[in-house]
Design an enzyme around this catalytic site. Structure first.
Site, mmCIF file in Angstrom:
data_model
loop_
_atom_site.group_PDB
_atom_site.id
_atom_site.type_symbol
_atom_site.label_atom_id
_atom_site.label_comp_id
_atom_site.label_asym_id
_atom_site.label_seq_id
_atom_site.Cartn_x
_atom_site.Cartn_y
_atom_site.Cartn_z
ATOM 1 N N ARG A 110 -16.021 20.541 -7.163
ATOM 2 C CA ARG A 110 -16.460 21.275 -5.972
ATOM 3 C C ARG A 110 -17.954 21.060 -5.782
ATOM 4 N NH1 ARG A 110 -19.686 25.686 -6.979
ATOM 5 N NH2 ARG A 110 -19.506 26.784 -8.969
ATOM 6 N N ASN A 112 -21.710 22.387 -5.412
ATOM 7 C CA ASN A 112 -22.434 23.500 -5.983
ATOM 8 C C ASN A 112 -23.680 23.736 -5.136
ATOM 9 O OD1 ASN A 112 -22.521 25.545 -8.010
ATOM 10 N ND2 ASN A 112 -24.162 24.446 -9.036
ATOM 11 N N ASP A 217 -30.528 27.099 -13.794
ATOM 12 C CA ASP A 217 -29.623 27.205 -12.646
ATOM 13 C C ASP A 217 -30.376 26.853 -11.364
ATOM 14 O OD1 ASP A 217 -27.532 28.017 -10.866
ATOM 15 O OD2 ASP A 217 -26.796 29.423 -12.364
#
Length: 310
Positions: A110, A112, A217
């Site tokens: 997928r 991100n 992140d």
């Protein structure tokens, strides 16, 4: 000493909020709950969050406004970029069309994190679904630029574990990028076409070659070029000097899973931080999953840009 005031938005805590985007034109913050399948608009003046779903799309990995179209956005849906209509208030958004799709042969991938540069060019990358196993097991993701004129994706990097935080310096000639599985931040020179070269490692988060208790992140940048890196599992946003790799400041959050950050507010001096309440093993207690506002940093962010689909 920096005086920071932390406030939680009025929106109830979500599963995994991420990808905050501050709209200067609308003076609001857009963000999404990846596995909650929702998109959000935090109205700064009203101190109120509006939430919408898009029927048939349980996973939404990012949201970005479209240039010149106040009620249109692109969102990440699986391996697609999807164009939607949303008035920013209604509880339902409307599908308009699919802009493009990647990796037809990788059903468990997928999109991100994704962002847009100062020319309105889309950059975003993919990863294997977390539910399919440890993110460090395989590197099936890629990092892309979308060429709107030719309506095609340009592959910038392959063998990505988790394509994550990205931001540009104020002049737009340097891109900072995170593959969470590399446990570092890298810098690239950006040419006129938007392609990358001269890879340089800015900071390595490993400790004597071992994994730290977090993964880097999402990320943002201020006008002086300092990076603000969210740490999933680390309860912290690191302010980093990319010139020497030094951590200048540790901004602590009252929750463990910190997902991303973006500067906003009328003066671009409020740091908005998204967090996650639920990973795939252990739900996190409140206030995890909330949107935070950090003030008093004496820093100003660079503008964020809408995507140009013309």
């Amino acid at each position: 000493m920096v005086n920071m005031n932390t406030a939680v938005s009025t929106y109830p805590r979500a599963g995994m909020t991420s990808c905050p985007h501050w709209s200067i034109e609308q003076q609001c913050l857009y963000y999404n709950d990846i596995y909650g399948g929702t998109i959000h608009r935090y109205d700064y003046a009203e101190n109120k969050t509006y939430t919408a779903k898009l029927d048939g799309y349980p996973v939404i990995s990012f949201i970005t406004p479209v240039k010149g179209r106040k009620t249109e956005f692109i969102i990440g849906t699986d391996k697609k970029i999807t164009l939607i209509h949303w008035d920013g208030v209604s509880e339902q958004a409307k599908f308009l069309k699919t802009i493009g799709e990647v990796e037809f042969d990788l059903p468990n991938n997928r999109f991100n994190d994704a962002k847009t540069d100062f020319k309105g060019r889309f950059y975003g990358g993919t990863m294997r679904l977390e539910a399919k196993g440890d993110i460090f097991e395989v590197r099936l993701g890629s990092f892309y630029r979308y060429d709107a004129k030719q309506k095609k994706f340009v592959v910038l990097k392959k063998n990505i574990g988790v394509s994550n935080g990205l931001c540009w310096n104020e002049t737009g000639n340097l891109l900072y990028y995170i593959d969470s599985c590399d446990l570092d931040v890298k810098e690239y020179h950006v040419d006129e076409n938007g392609d990358l070269s001269n890879e340089r490692k800015v900071i390595d988060f490993t400790v004597d070659g071992a994994r730290p208790p977090f993964v880097p992140d999402g990320m943002t940048i201020d006008t002086e070029g300092f990076l603000y890196v969210a740490t999933f599992g680390g309860s912290t946003v690191f302010k980093i000097n990319p010139r020497n790799g030094k951590i200048e400041l540790e901004i602590k959050l009252p929750c463990e899973q910190v997902t991303s950050a973006a500067f906003g507010g009328p003066n671009l001096d409020v740091l908005f931080v998204t967090t996650a309440a639920k990973e795939f093993k252990t739900p996190q207690p409140p206030p995890a999953g909330a949107l935070f506002k950090i003030t008093g940093l004496n820093a100003k962010g660079t503008p964020m840009y809408s995507v140009d689909l013309s």
